[in-house]
Design a protein around this motif. Structure first.
Motif, mmCIF file in Angstrom:
data_model
loop_
_atom_site.group_PDB
_atom_site.id
_atom_site.type_symbol
_atom_site.label_atom_id
_atom_site.label_comp_id
_atom_site.label_asym_id
_atom_site.label_seq_id
_atom_site.Cartn_x
_atom_site.Cartn_y
_atom_site.Cartn_z
ATOM 1 N N PHE A 104 44.498 91.079 14.479
ATOM 2 C CA PHE A 104 45.239 90.910 13.230
ATOM 3 C C PHE A 104 44.407 90.118 12.226
ATOM 4 N N ILE A 105 43.840 88.993 12.689
ATOM 5 C CA ILE A 105 43.006 88.176 11.799
ATOM 6 C C ILE A 105 41.771 88.952 11.358
ATOM 7 N N TRP A 106 41.219 89.771 12.273
ATOM 8 C CA TRP A 106 40.008 90.523 11.944
ATOM 9 C C TRP A 106 40.266 91.583 10.867
ATOM 10 N N THR A 107 41.456 92.147 10.835
ATOM 11 C CA THR A 107 41.755 93.189 9.843
ATOM 12 C C THR A 107 42.047 92.620 8.460
ATOM 13 N N ILE A 108 42.421 91.338 8.385
ATOM 14 C CA ILE A 108 42.799 90.758 7.087
ATOM 15 C C ILE A 108 41.674 90.853 6.061
ATOM 16 N N PRO A 109 40.427 90.383 6.357
ATOM 17 C CA PRO A 109 39.379 90.491 5.331
ATOM 18 C C PRO A 109 39.066 91.935 4.959
ATOM 19 N N HIS A 110 39.188 92.864 5.899
ATOM 20 C CA HIS A 110 38.936 94.266 5.575
ATOM 21 C C HIS A 110 40.005 94.810 4.623
ATOM 22 N N ILE A 111 41.234 94.385 4.842
ATOM 23 C CA ILE A 111 42.306 94.809 3.942
ATOM 24 C C ILE A 111 42.101 94.228 2.547
ATOM 25 N N ILE A 112 41.700 92.956 2.500
ATOM 26 C CA ILE A 112 41.466 92.317 1.198
ATOM 27 C C ILE A 112 40.321 93.001 0.462
ATOM 28 N N GLY A 118 39.639 98.850 -4.272
ATOM 29 C CA GLY A 118 40.471 99.993 -4.618
ATOM 30 C C GLY A 118 41.264 99.788 -5.885
ATOM 31 N N SER A 119 41.344 98.550 -6.348
ATOM 32 C CA SER A 119 42.102 98.265 -7.569
ATOM 33 C C SER A 119 41.287 98.481 -8.828
ATOM 34 N N ILE A 120 40.007 98.798 -8.673
ATOM 35 C CA ILE A 120 39.156 99.038 -9.838
ATOM 36 C C ILE A 120 39.479 100.431 -10.368
ATOM 37 N N ARG A 130 33.827 104.510 -1.501
ATOM 38 C CA ARG A 130 32.415 104.219 -1.248
ATOM 39 C C ARG A 130 32.118 102.744 -1.412
ATOM 40 N N LEU A 131 32.655 102.146 -2.456
ATOM 41 C CA LEU A 131 32.422 100.729 -2.708
ATOM 42 C C LEU A 131 33.094 99.864 -1.645
ATOM 43 N N SER A 132 34.317 100.246 -1.246
ATOM 44 C CA SER A 132 35.025 99.485 -0.212
ATOM 45 C C SER A 132 34.289 99.549 1.121
ATOM 46 N N SER A 133 33.834 100.745 1.495
ATOM 47 C CA SER A 133 33.118 100.898 2.765
ATOM 48 C C SER A 133 31.814 100.107 2.758
ATOM 49 N N LYS A 134 31.140 100.077 1.604
ATOM 50 C CA LYS A 134 29.885 99.326 1.519
ATOM 51 C C LYS A 134 30.133 97.833 1.734
ATOM 52 N N ASN A 135 31.151 97.302 1.090
ATOM 53 C CA ASN A 135 31.450 95.877 1.253
ATOM 54 C C ASN A 135 31.893 95.550 2.685
ATOM 55 N N CYS A 136 32.667 96.440 3.281
ATOM 56 C CA CYS A 136 33.115 96.205 4.655
ATOM 57 C C CYS A 136 31.946 96.268 5.630
ATOM 58 N N ILE A 137 30.996 97.165 5.381
ATOM 59 C CA ILE A 137 29.800 97.253 6.226
ATOM 60 C C ILE A 137 29.025 95.942 6.186
#
Length: 569
Positions: A104-112, A118-120, A130-137
């Motif tokens: 649960f804690i691990w998914t929080i930063p990915h959701i943020i 995604g709000s851009i 693409r931008l979200s996946s890059k930041n998560c990587i």
């Protein structure tokens, strides 16, 4: 610190010493005033000089070395994957509250990160993904660098965090981060693959995605080398391929938007590099002269060396580097000696190329009588890096401690019991731990010889009042040993046999359901620390029983069972 250990002193009589240094140094340091008690006379018990084949012609199954090696020491023969396993609930890892909290804690930063990018609204949907996946990587890569900085993890162990987080599970955490990285990488590459085949995007020409292409290729090779079947059968290949992470990091900085890489990876990479440099310097200082090499039954080798490292706690492990065996490989081996001892002792079992080559380099020969083998005059140079954190270092935080081991997984338990022995000798009334249980499952009749001196010392010094050792033999019973019925009130087993060290061992696997129930009845209202070291299938079974009885006993008598484990597959 005790300059001489009765737990090491009996090795010369009860075990076959293969090698000693050529400088004429004694196998064991001289005794001090706190040294060997007079009652601890070693027993002269002969042991098998080599591996003995079973009646069907097969050799006893071998297990691995230390807490992190590729081993299968379960009490049943090793079996490959079968589709029928998918229908077995015990095949899947148990979903515990602690694990659920971690995910649960691990998914929080990915959701943020995903929500923010995604709000851009100025970008198209595919560009947002693409931008979200890059930041998560990049976040996952940064997390892996932090998780794989063991010295930093060891520093965190000195804080309040271990009360809530099992920092010794950093290897498992880096695996979770790696799987998450694989998911986001596949998504990211899929988007660019869609753009690659679309001729309306002239930014990508001549079939080149530089430097994305070599980045993806090396990442793919790394994950292929990490597959379980490769890790088990070709550990050396797994070890070398894993170092492609250096190439991956280089190409990540060369990739587009490298300023983003600096923001995510700058701090964690600096931490990892400093950690690696510190460990390299520590290993150079930790060059340990070998005092003795002992060849045990069942393909086990014991190395006794000078202790050059500091801050050792019971059951921790070190990484060993032998240049004459391999120029690059560091192998983890659990420390089997106590922190109070002057010598540093490790045990390892022959499994794989590295351990076999090291045993050969040390002068061991399991194919013939050890007493007829030549003495190794020149000992190889060993570099020791560590110690590294392990669950058993928290053992003495509990008044009641339970050690459960399978095969060579007994090494951290041996370290704990040795420390119990020295604390008892020093001041038994100052000990925080009041009761210790050891349940050791083994399948080769000569296994108990590994720590015969320890078992004898515990018995002769009167530690039976606080230490109870229960061994379980799961192999084929020799014709010379006839099983006997256990006492009717014995809740730990039904049948027993006489062992080669003069003790009795239960026949068959332990019933942890009844064992944990009995322990809860014997220690109502206590917090029982349960520490396991062995193969994953057995760990899952014991963990389920521990969590089940933890819930039952909390309601019944306010008894708590804390379960910690380190496993090898």
């Amino acid at each position: 610190m005790y300059s001489s250990s009765p737990l090491q002193g009996s090795a010369q009589e009860s075990l076959q010493t293969i090698a000693t240094p050529s400088n004429g140094t004694s196998q064991h340091p001289p005794s001090s005033s706190q040294g060997k008690p007079a009652r601890l006379a070693p027993l002269d018990i002969p042991i098998p000089p080599k591996l003995v084949a079973n009646k069907d012609g097969s050799l006893p199954a071998e297990a691995g070395s230390g807490s992190d090696s590729d081993v299968d020491t379960d009490c049943a023969p090793r079996r490959g994957f079968q589709w029928s396993n998918l229908a077995n609930p015990e095949f899947y890892p148990e979903i515990t509250l602690r694990r659920a909290a971690f995910f649960f804690i691990w998914t929080i930063p990915h959701i943020i990160i995903t929500a923010y990018n995604g709000s851009i609204t100025s970008n198209k949907l595919i560009d947002r993904v693409r931008l979200s996946s890059k930041n998560c990587i990049l976040f996952d890569m940064a997390s892996i660098l932090v998780f794989m900085s063991p010295t930093f993890m060891l520093l965190l162990q000195r804080t309040f965090l271990p009360r809530f987080v099992k920092l010794e599970k950093n290897i498992h955490a880096h695996k979770v981060a790696s799987y998450t990285l694989l998911f986001w990488s596949a998504l990211h590459v899929g988007i660019y693959y869609d753009r690659y085949i679309d001729a309306s995007h002239p930014k990508i020409k001549d079939g080149k995605l530089v430097p994305g292409t070599p980045l993806v290729k090396n990442l793919f090779k790394l994950f292929i080398g990490d597959v379980e079947i490769v890790r088990r059968r070709q550990f050396e290949l797994f070890y070398y391929v894993h170092h492609l992470f250096v190439v991956i990091i280089v190409f990540t900085f060369l990739h587009r938007d490298n300023q983003l890489a600096y923001k995510y990876l700058g701090g964690p990479l600096a931490l990892y590099v400093l950690d690696r440099l510190y460990r390299s310097l520590r290993s150079i200082v930790g060059k340990s002269p070998i005092r003795a090499v002992v060849q045990h039954p069942s393909g086990v080798v014991e190395i006794q060396m000078d202790k050059k490292i500091v801050g050792v706690r019971p059951g921790q492990y070190v990484k060993v580097y032998c240049p004459s065996v391999s120029m690059l490989q560091w192998h983890p081996l659990t420390i089997s000696s106590a922190p109070e001892e002057e010598l540093l002792t490790v045990h390892f079992r022959l499994e794989g190329t590295w351990t076999r080559n090291l045993a050969k380099r040390l002068g061991c020969d399991f194919d013939k009588d050890a007493r007829g083998s030549s003495v190794q005059n020149v000992m190889p140079l060993l570099y020791i890096d560590g110690p590294y954190t392990a669950p058993t270092e928290h053992f003495f935080n509990y008044e009641v401690g339970v050690l459960i081991a399978a095969g060579i997984g007994v090494t951290p338990a041996a370290s704990v019991l040795r420390s119990v022995y020295f604390q008892w000798i020093r001041d038994r009334y100052a000990m925080n731990t009041k009761k210790v249980y050891l349940f050791w499952v083994y399948r080769d009749i000569g296994t108990l010889e590994w720590f015969k001196d320890l078992l004898v010392a515990l018995d002769e010094e009167g530690l039976s009042s606080i230490v109870q050792v229960r061994t379980y033999f799961t192999g084929k019973i020799p014709d010379s040993r006839i099983p006997q019925l256990a006492p009717p009130d014995d809740k730990f087993g039904d049948q027993v046999i006489n062992t080669s060290i003069g003790t009795k061992s239960y026949v068959g696997r332990p019933d942890f359901n009844s064992i944990l129930e009995s322990l809860g009845e014997l220690h109502p209202g206590q917090r029982i620390g349960t520490f396991f070291c062995g193969p994953k299938p057995m760990a899952r079974k014991v963990r389920r029983e521990a969590h089940k009885w933890d819930g039952i006993l909390r309601k019944k008598s306010n008894t708590k069972i804390d379960f910690c484990s380190e496993t090898f597959s």
